[in-house]
Design a protein around this motif. Sequence first.
Motif, PDB file in Angstrom:
ATOM      1  N   CYS A  63       0.817  -1.216   0.000  1.00 42.88           N
ATOM      2  CA  CYS A  63       0.000   0.000   0.000  1.00 42.88           C
ATOM      3  C   CYS A  63       0.851   1.268   0.000  1.00 42.88           C
ATOM      4  O   CYS A  63       0.468   2.256  -0.622  1.00 42.88           O
ATOM      5  CB  CYS A  63      -0.935  -0.018   1.210  1.00 42.88           C
TER       6      CYS A  63
ATOM      7  N   CYS B  18       1.423   2.362  -3.432  1.00 41.48           N
ATOM      8  CA  CYS B  18       0.256   2.273  -4.310  1.00 41.48           C
ATOM      9  C   CYS B  18      -0.333   3.668  -4.520  1.00 41.48           C
ATOM     10  O   CYS B  18      -0.401   4.478  -3.593  1.00 41.48           O
ATOM     11  CB  CYS B  18      -0.792   1.364  -3.666  1.00 41.48           C
TER      12      CYS B  18
ATOM     13  N   CYS C 113      -7.214   3.617   2.035  1.00 35.91           N
ATOM     14  CA  CYS C 113      -7.258   3.093   0.671  1.00 35.91           C
ATOM     15  C   CYS C 113      -8.372   3.826  -0.064  1.00 35.91           C
ATOM     16  O   CYS C 113      -9.525   3.794   0.343  1.00 35.91           O
ATOM     17  CB  CYS C 113      -7.537   1.593   0.665  1.00 35.91           C
TER      18      CYS C 113
ATOM     19  N   CYS D 293      -3.233  -5.468  -1.887  1.00 37.78           N
ATOM     20  CA  CYS D 293      -4.378  -6.217  -2.403  1.00 37.78           C
ATOM     21  C   CYS D 293      -4.239  -6.330  -3.919  1.00 37.78           C
ATOM     22  O   CYS D 293      -3.292  -5.793  -4.511  1.00 37.78           O
ATOM     23  CB  CYS D 293      -5.701  -5.528  -2.027  1.00 37.78           C
TER      24      CYS D 293
HETATM   25  S1  SF4 Z   1      -5.571  -1.923  -0.359  1.00 35.62           S
HETATM   26 FE1  SF4 Z   1      -4.956  -2.287  -2.512  1.00 35.62          FE
HETATM   27  S2  SF4 Z   1      -5.732  -0.537  -3.720  1.00 35.62           S
HETATM   28 FE2  SF4 Z   1      -5.801   0.019  -1.521  1.00 35.62          FE
HETATM   29  S3  SF4 Z   1      -3.881   1.128  -1.155  1.00 35.62           S
HETATM   30 FE3  SF4 Z   1      -3.523  -1.044  -0.631  1.00 35.62          FE
HETATM   31  S4  SF4 Z   1      -2.711  -2.041  -2.519  1.00 35.62           S
HETATM   32 FE4  SF4 Z   1      -3.656  -0.037  -3.075  1.00 35.62          FE
END
Ligand code: SF4
Length: 69
Positions: free
Chosen positions: A9, A12, A32, A58
Amino acid sequence: MATNPSAACRSCRYFDDHKLNGAAAQGDEGLCRFNPPVSQPEPQGHGLWPVVSAQDWCGHFSPEMMAGE
Ligand code: SF4
C-alpha cells in the motif's frame, strides 16, 4: 502470497497517508481510496474510507508512478 515485494500500500497510487477518517495519521496506517467510502453508519453520517497499513496490499495495487495517468 505477494509475488512482488514492492506491491505494498505504501507504494500504491490509491494509498493516502495524510489523514484517517478525519483524524491524524497514526503509525504506518493510511486510507485506501481505490473504492468510494463504505459502511455509512447513519443516514446523516459520513462514509468511511478503509484503513490499511503501509505494508498491506491487495489485488488492486497500482504503482504510485502511474498516478495522474
Ligand atoms: S488496499 Fe490495494 S488498492 Fe488500496 S492502497 Fe492497498 S494495494 Fe492499493
